[in-house]
Design an enzyme around this catalytic site. Structure first.
Site, mmCIF file in Angstrom:
data_model
loop_
_atom_site.group_PDB
_atom_site.id
_atom_site.type_symbol
_atom_site.label_atom_id
_atom_site.label_comp_id
_atom_site.label_asym_id
_atom_site.label_seq_id
_atom_site.Cartn_x
_atom_site.Cartn_y
_atom_site.Cartn_z
ATOM 1 N N LYS A 177 11.648 0.553 63.726
ATOM 2 C CA LYS A 177 10.872 0.034 62.596
ATOM 3 C C LYS A 177 10.435 1.164 61.687
ATOM 4 O O LYS A 177 10.476 2.336 62.082
ATOM 5 C CB LYS A 177 9.654 -0.737 63.121
ATOM 6 C CG LYS A 177 8.681 0.157 63.879
ATOM 7 C CD LYS A 177 7.546 -0.642 64.462
ATOM 8 C CE LYS A 177 6.570 0.241 65.184
ATOM 9 N NZ LYS A 177 5.912 1.263 64.334
ATOM 10 N N CYS A 179 -0.274 0.491 65.387
ATOM 11 C CA CYS A 179 0.906 -0.273 65.776
ATOM 12 C C CYS A 179 0.652 -1.251 66.915
ATOM 13 O O CYS A 179 1.220 -2.355 66.925
ATOM 14 C CB CYS A 179 2.058 0.680 66.065
ATOM 15 S SG CYS A 179 2.585 1.503 64.528
ATOM 16 N N ASP A 186 9.071 4.004 66.189
ATOM 17 C CA ASP A 186 8.804 4.345 64.791
ATOM 18 C C ASP A 186 9.963 5.246 64.360
ATOM 19 O O ASP A 186 10.250 6.256 65.018
ATOM 20 C CB ASP A 186 7.451 5.080 64.726
ATOM 21 C CG ASP A 186 6.684 4.816 63.445
ATOM 22 O OD1 ASP A 186 6.813 3.713 62.867
ATOM 23 O OD2 ASP A 186 5.932 5.717 63.007
ATOM 24 N N ASP A 231 5.798 2.367 70.537
ATOM 25 C CA ASP A 231 5.850 3.724 69.954
ATOM 26 C C ASP A 231 5.410 4.850 70.907
ATOM 27 O O ASP A 231 4.621 5.718 70.513
ATOM 28 C CB ASP A 231 5.001 3.786 68.670
ATOM 29 C CG ASP A 231 5.482 2.821 67.587
ATOM 30 O OD1 ASP A 231 6.426 2.055 67.858
ATOM 31 O OD2 ASP A 231 4.920 2.834 66.483
HETATM 32 C C1 VGL Z 1 1.751 4.556 63.874
HETATM 33 C C2 VGL Z 1 0.738 5.471 62.027
HETATM 34 C C3 VGL Z 1 1.960 5.660 61.424
HETATM 35 C C4 VGL Z 1 1.612 3.951 65.232
HETATM 36 C C5 VGL Z 1 2.981 4.729 63.275
HETATM 37 O O1 VGL Z 1 2.577 3.975 66.013
HETATM 38 O O2 VGL Z 1 0.509 3.434 65.529
HETATM 39 N N1 VGL Z 1 0.640 4.918 63.241
HETATM 40 N N2 VGL Z 1 3.071 5.285 62.061
HETATM 41 ZN ZN ZN Z 2 4.949 5.767 61.239
#
Ligand code: VGL
Ligand code: ZN
Length: 198
Positions: free
Chosen positions: A106, A151, A46, A8
């Site tokens: 995802k 994540c 994400d 991410d």
């Molecule tokens: C994430 C919170 C919501 C991450 C993604 O990439 O860690 N955290 N969506």
């Molecule tokens: Zn997210």
């Protein structure tokens, strides 16, 4: 065969982004450097529909950071972030996109969040990452990216649970730290599960 997993590394998680992680941009040079050492590089992204149920905006009267029940799972509410097709969902400028072999998206199901790059938070559906790594003969993964306490943490925990030799590079991860100590706890939890934290 070993693979580098970039977790991410997207605009919304960088300073100035919708769900900014402090010093999140500092993982970019680490990721770029490590890419050269791995025959396979997979990036997770994400990738939420605009009305994703993890967004506080979808729960009138609730605010960011509160926890709600979503289909039987505890769900932290987040600001709108990484909306499909938006600027915030794009990979960070400066990340060497040419070095990425595959992208796994995802969080695409409106009803359930997916912190792990492997499964949604209920372990109900697979993202295809496990199959991809299997097809490529990968037995070992190294992780860098965002965020340490969400994540990165859940992807690393799933990776060890799937029998992959798993390491996380400390200088290449940063966390949300909603509560002080969250990142330290995440690192402790990963270590205890058998993740090599280097
Ligand atoms: C994430 C919170 C919501 C991450 C993604 O990439 O860690 N955290 N969506
Ligand atoms: Zn997210």
């Amino acid at each position: 065969m070993k693979a580098l997993l970039l977790i991410d590394i997207q605009n919304d998680f960088l300073p100035g982004g919708a769900l900014a992680v402090a010093d999140g941009d500092q993982v970019i040079p680490v990721a770029n450097r490590l890419m050269n050492d791995f025959p396979l590089v997979v990036a997770t992204q994400d990738w939420h529909p605009r009305d994703h149920r993890s967004f506080a905006s979808q729960h009138p009267g609730r605010s960011v950071g509160e926890v709600v029940d979503l289909d039987g799972l505890d769900q932290v509410l987040w600001p709108d972030h990484c909306v499909q097709g938006s600027e915030g969902a794009k990979f960070a400028p400066g990340l060497n996109l040419d070095g990425i072999d595959y992208v796994i998206q995802k969080g695409t199901d409106v009803h359930i969040d997916s912190y792990s790059g492997f499964f949604d938070n209920g372990h109900r559906k697979s993202t295809g990452l496990e199959m991809l790594l299997q097809d490529q003969g990968v037995s070992e993964v190294q992780l860098v990216g965002l965020a340490t306490d969400y994540c990165v943490r859940f992807t690393a925990l799933d990776a060890v649970a799937l029998g992959l030799k798993t390491s996380v590079v400390l200088e290449g991860i940063r966390g949300v730290e909603l509560k002080s100590g969250d990142c330290a706890m995440a690192i402790h939890e990963m270590r205890r599960a058998g993740v090599d934290v280097i």
